[in-house]
Design a protein around this motif. Sequence first.
Motif, short mmCIF file in Angstrom:
data_model
loop_
_atom_site.label_atom_id
_atom_site.label_comp_id
_atom_site.label_asym_id
_atom_site.label_seq_id
_atom_site.Cartn_x
_atom_site.Cartn_y
_atom_site.Cartn_z
N SER A 265 0.79 -1.23 0.00
CA SER A 265 0.00 0.00 0.00
C SER A 265 0.83 1.28 0.00
CB SER A 265 -0.91 0.04 1.22
OG SER A 265 -2.08 -0.66 0.96
N ASP A 266 1.81 1.37 0.91
CA ASP A 266 2.53 2.66 1.01
C ASP A 266 3.35 2.93 -0.24
OD1 ASP A 266 3.69 0.37 2.02
OD2 ASP A 266 5.16 1.45 3.24
N ARG A 267 3.98 1.88 -0.78
CA ARG A 267 4.77 2.10 -2.00
C ARG A 267 3.88 2.44 -3.18
NH1 ARG A 267 8.69 -2.87 -1.53
NH2 ARG A 267 9.07 -2.55 -3.76
N VAL A 268 2.74 1.78 -3.25
CA VAL A 268 1.81 2.08 -4.34
C VAL A 268 1.36 3.53 -4.26
CG1 VAL A 268 -0.59 1.69 -5.04
CG2 VAL A 268 0.96 -0.24 -4.86
N LEU A 269 1.04 3.99 -3.04
CA LEU A 269 0.57 5.37 -2.88
C LEU A 269 1.63 6.38 -3.31
CD1 LEU A 269 -1.62 5.42 0.33
CD2 LEU A 269 -2.26 6.11 -1.99
N THR A 270 2.87 6.11 -2.92
CA THR A 270 3.97 7.01 -3.31
C THR A 270 4.07 7.06 -4.84
OG1 THR A 270 5.11 6.31 -1.33
CG2 THR A 270 6.42 7.49 -2.96
N ALA A 296 -7.98 10.33 1.75
CA ALA A 296 -7.42 11.21 2.77
C ALA A 296 -6.03 11.71 2.37
CB ALA A 296 -7.36 10.46 4.10
N THR A 297 -5.21 10.85 1.77
CA THR A 297 -3.84 11.25 1.45
C THR A 297 -3.71 11.87 0.06
OG1 THR A 297 -3.39 9.00 0.76
CG2 THR A 297 -2.70 9.60 2.99
N LEU A 298 -4.72 11.71 -0.78
CA LEU A 298 -4.58 12.21 -2.17
C LEU A 298 -5.50 13.40 -2.48
CD1 LEU A 298 -4.55 8.69 -3.91
CD2 LEU A 298 -2.59 10.22 -3.69
N ARG A 299 -6.28 13.81 -1.48
CA ARG A 299 -7.34 14.78 -1.76
C ARG A 299 -6.83 16.14 -2.22
NH1 ARG A 299 -10.42 15.41 3.78
NH2 ARG A 299 -11.55 16.97 2.58
N ARG A 339 -5.62 0.70 -7.83
CA ARG A 339 -4.69 -0.31 -7.35
C ARG A 339 -5.39 -1.62 -7.03
NH1 ARG A 339 -4.52 -0.49 -1.52
NH2 ARG A 339 -5.29 1.41 -0.50
N GLY A 340 -4.61 -2.69 -6.87
CA GLY A 340 -5.17 -4.00 -6.59
C GLY A 340 -5.58 -4.13 -5.13
N PHE A 341 -6.34 -5.18 -4.82
CA PHE A 341 -6.83 -5.39 -3.45
C PHE A 341 -6.51 -6.81 -2.97
CE2 PHE A 341 -9.00 -1.78 -5.03
CZ PHE A 341 -9.11 -0.94 -3.94
N GLY A 342 -5.34 -7.31 -3.36
CA GLY A 342 -4.96 -8.65 -2.95
C GLY A 342 -5.67 -9.69 -3.80
N ALA A 358 -7.21 -2.72 -17.52
CA ALA A 358 -5.94 -2.03 -17.76
C ALA A 358 -5.29 -2.47 -19.06
CB ALA A 358 -4.99 -2.28 -16.59
N GLU A 359 -5.86 -3.52 -19.68
CA GLU A 359 -5.30 -4.06 -20.92
C GLU A 359 -3.80 -4.28 -20.79
OE1 GLU A 359 -6.74 -2.05 -24.53
OE2 GLU A 359 -8.20 -1.09 -23.22
N GLY A 360 -3.41 -4.77 -19.63
CA GLY A 360 -2.00 -5.10 -19.44
C GLY A 360 -1.16 -3.95 -18.90
N ASN A 361 -1.73 -2.75 -18.76
CA ASN A 361 -0.98 -1.59 -18.21
C ASN A 361 -0.83 -1.72 -16.70
OD1 ASN A 361 -0.27 0.23 -20.27
ND2 ASN A 361 -2.46 0.74 -20.50
N ILE A 362 0.08 -2.59 -16.27
CA ILE A 362 0.23 -2.83 -14.83
C ILE A 362 1.58 -2.28 -14.38
CG2 ILE A 362 0.24 -4.57 -13.00
CD1 ILE A 362 -1.32 -6.37 -14.90
N ILE A 363 1.55 -1.53 -13.31
CA ILE A 363 2.78 -0.95 -12.78
C ILE A 363 3.09 -1.63 -11.46
CG2 ILE A 363 3.87 1.20 -11.96
CD1 ILE A 363 1.33 2.15 -14.09
N HIS A 364 4.11 -2.47 -11.45
CA HIS A 364 4.51 -3.17 -10.22
C HIS A 364 5.48 -2.28 -9.46
CE1 HIS A 364 2.73 -7.10 -11.11
NE2 HIS A 364 2.99 -6.81 -12.37
N VAL A 365 5.19 -2.03 -8.18
CA VAL A 365 6.11 -1.19 -7.41
C VAL A 365 6.60 -1.92 -6.17
CG1 VAL A 365 5.29 1.04 -8.20
CG2 VAL A 365 4.14 -0.08 -6.30
#
Length: 365
Positions: A265-270, A296-299, A339-342, A358-365
């Motif tokens: 979660s935290d890395r995805v948010l960053t 809350a963090t992106l508003r 983002r994904g939810f597990g 996403a048609e394959g547009n996945i960003i792994h962080v």
Amino acid sequence: MPKPQKDDNPKGDRLNRTKLFKVDPENPDREVIRFAANKILEGGLVAFPTETVYGLGANAFNAEAVNRIFKAKKRPFSDPIIVHIASINQLETVAENIPELAWRLAQRFWPGPLTIIVARSRRVPPNVSSGLPTVAVRMPNHRVPLALIEESGVPIAAPSANLFSRPSATLAQHVIDDFGGEVDVVLDGGPAPIGLESTVLDLTQSPARILRPGGTPVEALREILPEVSYIPKYLFTETAEAASPGMLMKHYSPKARLLLFMGSSDRVLTRMREAVEELLREGKRVGLLVPSEDYATLREFRVEFSLLGPESDLNQVGFNLFSGMRDLDSREVDVILVRGFGLDGLGLAIWDRLVRAAEGNIIHV
Ligand code: TXA
Ligand code: MG
């Protein structure tokens, strides 16, 4: 009989043909159901809510009516359609050589969001199953389709009520947005409670195989099929080797480009924050399809938000997923970040829909 609702959809004239009725999802009006059942028997198209998503239905025994579904959806004739029944015993009217396992699964999971694939009865015309010798069957857990099938006396073939490759419809309004007047009757029974399609389980292969994760989690299926798992075989194009005809990569897509972020979660948010800043610098209109916690963090960002509910409540996330994509599309964003939810419980079905959107547009962080 209650009068059909007036509709202020901009598609205007085309809509004049569609009769839109509000129905009580617990106790649909008999007269309305009778009217819709007659349309089914006349070879018409009726859209209705189910517990998963809205379906676009026709008499499963009428090949011509089924053809109208493919045309209305702009769906390739190679993508077979699920047949809906109103009782477990009705399975015998659409299938043949029904294995014992099918009855056990039906007893445990019907009515509910599980579709099983078995051998097709000759009574079901080939076009329902795109010529395959099999048929996909489910008994929905929703009074409206159950009453409609009982009243018409025939099984109802129904794909999700969206244009081909668009997000599924979870509200009657989504059906109207996609089809305008091409449908004879729309039964508006409010939001579809699950918001994600059924799990599709192929019993014609041994061992049985999940073709699409959905409203019945894999964990629940393991009560009866301890070894069952889901091995995604996403395909970028339609080929003769397609594992399931519906496994095209592009599916459930919003009009906007969708970027799917996977990781903790935290890395995805960053990483999402960086991506938002970059996209805004490029002058893009950005949509964020995020759980309440992320808001809350992106508003602070000048973006369009569509909230999925609390991250820990996958029922709510699933319920809001397709409507959120449609909502952001209607606000004309260029890009949607999500983002994904597990992969546990409904998380697997959510992940599957997001990967395809996403048609394959996945960003792994
Ligand atoms: O929850 C649902 O399943 C909803 C509601 C309306 O019941 N229906 C739905 O239908 O999602 P549709 O057409 O959007 O998705 C059906 C999926 C497709 O991926 C299709 O390829 C697969 O089931 N399918 C249908 N019949 C099949 C068959 N005979 N063999 C293999 N796959 C099949
Ligand atoms: Mg569909």
